[in-house]
Design an enzyme around this catalytic site. Structure first.
Site, PDB file in Angstrom:
ATOM      1  N   CYS A 187       7.372  -4.430  12.405  1.00 45.84           N
ATOM      2  CA  CYS A 187       6.977  -5.043  11.142  1.00 45.84           C
ATOM      3  C   CYS A 187       5.553  -5.603  11.221  1.00 45.84           C
ATOM      4  O   CYS A 187       5.260  -6.483  12.034  1.00 45.84           O
ATOM      5  CB  CYS A 187       7.962  -6.159  10.811  1.00 45.84           C
ATOM      6  SG  CYS A 187       7.659  -6.971   9.232  1.00 45.84           S
ATOM      7  N   GLY A 219       0.810  -1.203   0.000  1.00 46.70           N
ATOM      8  CA  GLY A 219       0.000   0.000   0.000  1.00 46.70           C
ATOM      9  C   GLY A 219       0.845   1.256   0.000  1.00 46.70           C
ATOM     10  O   GLY A 219       0.325   2.367  -0.014  1.00 46.70           O
ATOM     11  N   CYS A 254      11.136 -11.134  10.407  1.00 50.06           N
ATOM     12  CA  CYS A 254       9.949 -11.038   9.558  1.00 50.06           C
ATOM     13  C   CYS A 254      10.317 -11.228   8.092  1.00 50.06           C
ATOM     14  O   CYS A 254       9.607 -11.912   7.345  1.00 50.06           O
ATOM     15  CB  CYS A 254       9.279  -9.685   9.763  1.00 50.06           C
ATOM     16  SG  CYS A 254       7.747  -9.485   8.835  1.00 50.06           S
TER      17      CYS A 254
END
EC number: 2.8.1.13
Length: 372
Positions: free
Chosen positions: A201, A17, A105
């Site tokens: 994250c 996004g 992550c």
């Protein structure tokens, strides 16, 4: 590769996004790839919280995909994130260390769960909007620093292995952030000026201490001056503090004996987990905050080799123990298969257990380990 070489080949792009992943997808489509966007939802504990932007991010992803002209798949990796990343994150904090969730992550979610899912979709490659590079050299894949040194994210990617890098594209490797925003604006992407995401994250930017308190309960104890052992305050729990920390101690400045009344800031210098004491010192350059050697464990070398396989030339390497830290000349010494000692040419500031030390040879990221 040319447009013709890419025509018909499928790449799945992780869309967050934000402007970086949007431009990465746009560039790959221009190069002839069959691009599919993938939006990952990885956090559900407080999805309606003011700090969780996943809903808005998904709306932005759909708008980006419509503008570029690509399809989008939405996948939920919340279980994998909680088991592989967040559980380890809490475990490390509870032990008094300061982990870097972005590193874990990347290796466990963005380049493992995501990669596996993309391969099941029939993709040949995956891509992200990270500022880093990858190239094949002498039969091995290398992770490279980005051209834009102010945005380089190779530090967070140092645990990627050969299998992961061989399937990964980083379209922004040679592009500066300012140019990425200009490209997005020229293409009519509404996220051209969207603020970069920060914080943990996939969890977002939020009051960190309050967030940890939801999972790791407070345990009050003394704050003592390391130099003379006097009590200077009280902490809510060693878990919530990290070496080198200045803000949030709530003990102010006091007159020092050696500086004629000058008020110096306090910094966290040591945590005694057994006695639940937080030790602090005054002054950014206090000797207790400086050290020229560290031990690293949980080693991960991108080439797949161990420490003994690296060239032994004195001071050939550089390393950083924090993301924004300049590269510092160092020498690596083997300890065993899973640990090494790194000797720096100059003392480094507040080297923190749980954080990553990442080793470079010029632009090439060699890998690294966890400071212990």
């Amino acid at each position: 590769m040319s447009v013709n070489e890419n025509t018909g080949r499928t790449v799945v792009v992780g869309l967050s996004g934000g402007v970086d992943s949007a431009v990465a997808a746009m560039l790959l489509k221009e190069q002839g790839w069959h691009v599919i966007g993938l939006f990952m939802k990885n956090w559900e504990d407080d999805d309606d919280d003011e700090y969780c932007s996943s809903r808005q991010d998904l709306i932005d992803v759909m708008s980006i995909a419509d503008r570029i002209g690509i399809d989008v798949d939405v996948v939920n990796f919340a279980r994998e994130y909680k088991e592989r990343v967040f559980a380890e994150f809490l475990k490390e904090y509870q032990a008094g260390r300061t982990p870097n969730p972005d590193v874990l992550c990347n290796s466990e979610i963005k380049f493992r769960a995501f990669l596996d899912h993309a391969m099941q979709m029939g993709a040949e490659k995956i891509a992200t909007g990270h500022y880093a590079g990858v190239r094949e050299f002498a039969g091995r894949f290398q992770l490279l620093k980005a051209e834009d040194g102010t945005k380089d994210q190779s530090y967070f990617l140092h645990r990627l292995n050969q299998a992961q890098l061989s399937k990964t594209l980083f379209p922004l490797a040679d592009i500066y952030k300012r140019d990425v925003r200009m490209m997005a604006e020229a293409a009519g992407l509404h996220v051209a000026e969207k603020k970069d995401s920060t914080g943990i994250c996939f969890i977002g930017e939020r009051p960190f201490k309050e967030f940890l308190m939801r999972y790791l309960p407070p345990k009050k104890g003394e704050i003592r001056c390391l130099d003379d052992d006097r009590v200077v305050g009280e902490h809510d729990g060693l878990t919530y503090h990290t070496l080198g920390q200045r803000k949030g101690l709530h003990i102010g400045g006091t007159k020092t004996y050696a500086r004629d009344g000058e008020h110096d800031a306090w910094f966290v210098a040591k945590k005694d987990m057994e006695k639940n004491i937080l030790y602090v010192v005054q002054g950014h350059d206090h000797p207790a905050l400086l050290c020229d050697v560290l031990r690293a464990e949980q080693l991960s070398w991108i080439a797949g080799d161990g420490v003994d396989d690296l060239p032994r030339t004195h001071w050939v390497y550089c390393a950083k123990t924090r993301y924004r830290q300049p590269d510092a000349p160092c020498e690596i010494e083997h300890i065993d298969a899973n640990a090494c000692e790194i000797q720096f040419a100059e003392p480094q500031w507040a080297m923190t257990p749980g954080q990553s030390v990442v080793v470079y040879e010029s632009r090439v990221c060699l890998g690294g380990g966890i400071i212990c």
